[in-house]
Design a protein around this motif. Structure first.
Motif, PDB file in Angstrom:
ATOM      1  N   ALA A  46       6.868  -3.833  -5.683  1.00  0.00           N
ATOM      2  CA  ALA A  46       7.936  -4.205  -4.747  1.00  0.00           C
ATOM      3  C   ALA A  46       9.028  -5.002  -5.455  1.00  0.00           C
ATOM      4  O   ALA A  46      10.229  -4.778  -5.237  1.00  0.00           O
ATOM      5  N   MET A  47       8.622  -5.926  -6.316  1.00  0.00           N
ATOM      6  CA  MET A  47       9.592  -6.742  -7.037  1.00  0.00           C
ATOM      7  C   MET A  47      10.397  -5.885  -8.017  1.00  0.00           C
ATOM      8  O   MET A  47      11.623  -6.023  -8.121  1.00  0.00           O
ATOM      9  N   PRO A 237       4.095  -9.858  10.159  1.00  0.00           N
ATOM     10  CA  PRO A 237       3.975  -8.445   9.774  1.00  0.00           C
ATOM     11  C   PRO A 237       5.264  -7.981   9.110  1.00  0.00           C
ATOM     12  O   PRO A 237       6.362  -8.322   9.546  1.00  0.00           O
ATOM     13  N   GLU A 238       5.127  -7.214   8.046  1.00  0.00           N
ATOM     14  CA  GLU A 238       6.308  -6.825   7.279  1.00  0.00           C
ATOM     15  C   GLU A 238       6.039  -5.529   6.534  1.00  0.00           C
ATOM     16  O   GLU A 238       4.912  -5.254   6.113  1.00  0.00           O
ATOM     17  N   GLU A 239       7.087  -4.729   6.376  1.00  0.00           N
ATOM     18  CA  GLU A 239       7.036  -3.524   5.555  1.00  0.00           C
ATOM     19  C   GLU A 239       8.046  -3.680   4.429  1.00  0.00           C
ATOM     20  O   GLU A 239       9.248  -3.791   4.670  1.00  0.00           O
ATOM     21  N   ILE A 240       7.558  -3.678   3.187  1.00  0.00           N
ATOM     22  CA  ILE A 240       8.395  -3.930   2.021  1.00  0.00           C
ATOM     23  C   ILE A 240       8.576  -2.622   1.256  1.00  0.00           C
ATOM     24  O   ILE A 240       7.588  -1.960   0.915  1.00  0.00           O
ATOM     25  N   SER A 244       9.581   5.857  -4.191  1.00  0.00           N
ATOM     26  CA  SER A 244       9.296   7.154  -3.554  1.00  0.00           C
ATOM     27  C   SER A 244       9.170   7.058  -2.044  1.00  0.00           C
ATOM     28  O   SER A 244       8.425   7.822  -1.423  1.00  0.00           O
ATOM     29  N   GLY A 245       9.882   6.114  -1.434  1.00  0.00           N
ATOM     30  CA  GLY A 245       9.868   5.998   0.013  1.00  0.00           C
ATOM     31  C   GLY A 245       8.631   5.350   0.590  1.00  0.00           C
ATOM     32  O   GLY A 245       8.489   5.274   1.818  1.00  0.00           O
ATOM     33  N   LYS A 246       7.734   4.878  -0.245  1.00  0.00           N
ATOM     34  CA  LYS A 246       6.529   4.213   0.246  1.00  0.00           C
ATOM     35  C   LYS A 246       6.849   2.772   0.634  1.00  0.00           C
ATOM     36  O   LYS A 246       7.897   2.233   0.275  1.00  0.00           O
ATOM     37  N   VAL A 247       5.930   2.146   1.364  1.00  0.00           N
ATOM     38  CA  VAL A 247       6.121   0.757   1.771  1.00  0.00           C
ATOM     39  C   VAL A 247       4.831  -0.021   1.545  1.00  0.00           C
ATOM     40  O   VAL A 247       3.728   0.532   1.600  1.00  0.00           O
TER      41      VAL A 247
END
Length: 496
Positions: A46-47, A237-240, A244-247
């Motif tokens: 993510a970073m 709750p969070e989506e990071i 490739s479009g993943k979270v």
């Protein structure tokens, strides 16, 4: 597996590392940290993804908030410049940190990486200049380079396409307002002016949080920074976003790096350094640790607002700044909606920015129409009184003055029980949520408290009026009649 297959796989891996910062980290880690094993936690991807968006120009301003010892300096101060210069050796990168020793350490790691054989195979056009290769300023043969500087250091005459700020302030000094102001001035008057193209060039800030009014808080107020906040223990709750479009899906209680920092280790760290320091440095939320009146668990949160048709009453509360300017307070407007089935208020929207009189007047008028607001509360300040005079010529009974005669703290304390009771619900999916939460939980020890003032103003009005100021159908709760033509009642013109 034949030789051609092995060679093909090696070529694909090299191509991936040239285009993917996370894959470059995997390849570079043995060079930078020999003998250590890379714990390939999802937060690293993510970073790296966030930093790569800066490298490719998809993000001009990025802030990353993360605890110490999570490879933030490796990724930000070492890997990102190597990635940017590998793709375009003519780029000029400035890396800033709080001390000269730290700056030299990061520069030495950068040199070790870019002069290594694996890196030079990946990026054959990126070479350091043989004669201009000082540790504090390494030039490339294409005219670009990496410049290291510590806080307060001069970079006069050196332009930058990318500025990386890595832990600008010393933790031991951050409690002093004079020191925090020194950091702000250094950014405004020295660092920012070094960008060659203010529209396209980029700034990255990678910090651990140290104080509610620290350098990170100052940058977040500028509103242009995308913020990747990575607390050691997830609170919301969070989506990071990932590649490739993943979270990366984080739920409350999820650990950021369970392999290196499991729950028992984090508990011991909290016991060793204290709750206040832990909330700041590891949870990236210094405001909560500073709060005397509210904690995170006191707030009633929802992931998203319910259907708009459920809100049968709407009220706006405006706290207007005394004047416009880069260091002045913000003008803030909060929009609240009464849920007809749940019998409680929702915070629907927050407007918070510095505005002159003309812009503020247009904004209040626009937001009232946008939300079909029943009442608009405006603090009877110098600017507020002028606005009220103009608005009353248009519509009587909608715009109401609020006269403030007591201190901010005296106005806030009586309403903390109302907030804790669940009668106010706050959505977490709005872009203004983090700023609102930080200010509310840190009050009164915050640099700006305009959002709290607007909230207190609304809470006091509702306590005094008890919702009786609206003409409503008792069966449906919906408004009826031409209430806009009414004059405000004496009790509506409140003082507190």
């Amino acid at each position: 597996m034949n030789d051609k297959t092995v060679k093909r796989r090696a070529e694909l891996a090299s191509a991936g590392a040239r285009e993917n910062l996370y894959l470059l980290l995997v390849r570079a880690f043995p060079i930078l940290c020999p003998g250590e094993k890379l714990a390939r936690a999802p937060y690293l991807e993510a970073m790296c993804y966030a930093l790569q968006r800066v490298a490719t120009g998809d993000c001009q301003r990025l802030m990353i908030s993360i605890a110490p010892r999570h490879l933030k300096s490796i990724c930000g101060s070492v890997l990102l410049p190597a990635f940017v210069l590998g793709r375009d050796p003519s780029q000029k990168v400035v890396v800033v940190s709080y001390g000269s020793d730290l700056a030299r350490e990061h520069a030495d790691l950068f040199r070790r990486l870019v002069t290594s054989e694996p890196y030079q195979r990946l990026f054959p056009k990126m070479r350091l200049h043989a004669k201009h290769n000082r540790i504090e300023h390494m030039k490339t043969t294409a005219g670009g380079g990496r410049r290291s500087v510590s806080h307060g250091g001069s970079i006069t005459g050196f332009g930058a396409n990318l500025i990386i700020i890595d832990d600008l302030g010393k933790p031991s000094e951050m409690r002093h307002e004079s020191y925090r102001q020194e950091l702000r001035d250094y950014f405004d008057h020295t660092l920012f002016s070094r960008l060659n193209d203010k529209r396209r060039d980029r700034i990255v800030s990678i910090q651990q949080r140290l104080h509610p009014d620290d350098f990170s808080a100052y940058l977040l107020e500028k509103e242009r920074f995308e913020h990747l906040c990575l607390p050691s223990i997830a609170e919301l709750p969070e989506e990071i976003p990932l590649y490739s479009g993943k979270v990366l899906i984080r739920r409350p209680g999820d650990l950021l790096n369970p392999e290196r920092e499991p729950q028992d280790v984090l508990d011991q760290i909290r016991a060793d350094i204290g709750r206040s320091a832990f909330q700041a440095q590891y949870q990236q939320n210094p405001s909560e640790s500073e709060s005397e009146f509210l904690a995170m668990e006191d707030l009633h949160l929802v992931d998203a607002l319910p259907d708009n048709e459920k809100f049968v009453r709407r009220v706006q509360s405006w706290d207007t700044a005394a004047k416009d300017g880069p260091r002045c307070d913000y003008s803030v407007g909060l929009t609240f909606g009464w849920h007809c089935e749940e019998d409680r208020w929702y915070l629907l929207d927050v407007i918070r920015r510095r505005m002159d009189y003309t812009e503020l007047k247009a904004t209040i008028r626009r937001e009232r129409k946008r939300w079909y607001v029943d009442r608009v509360l405006i603090e009877a300040s110098a600017m507020g009184n002028a606005l009220l005079q103009e608005f009353r010529r248009e519509t009587n009974g909608v715009y109401l003055p609020v006269n403030v005669v007591t201190s901010k703290l005296d106005r806030f304390i009586p309403h903390t029980d109302w907030i804790k009771s669940g009668k106010l619900v706050i959505p977490t999916d709005k872009p203004w949520f983090d700023s609102f939460r930080r200010e509310l939980l840190a009050f009164p020890d915050v640099g700006h408290d305009d959002q709290v003032d607007a909230l207190t103003q609304f809470a006091e009005y509702m306590r005094r009026s008890q919702g009786a100021y609206l003409d409503t159908d008792p069966a449906t709760g919906r408004r009826i009649g031409n209430y806009h033509a009414e004059r405000p009642r004496r009790e509506d013109r409140m003082r507190f």
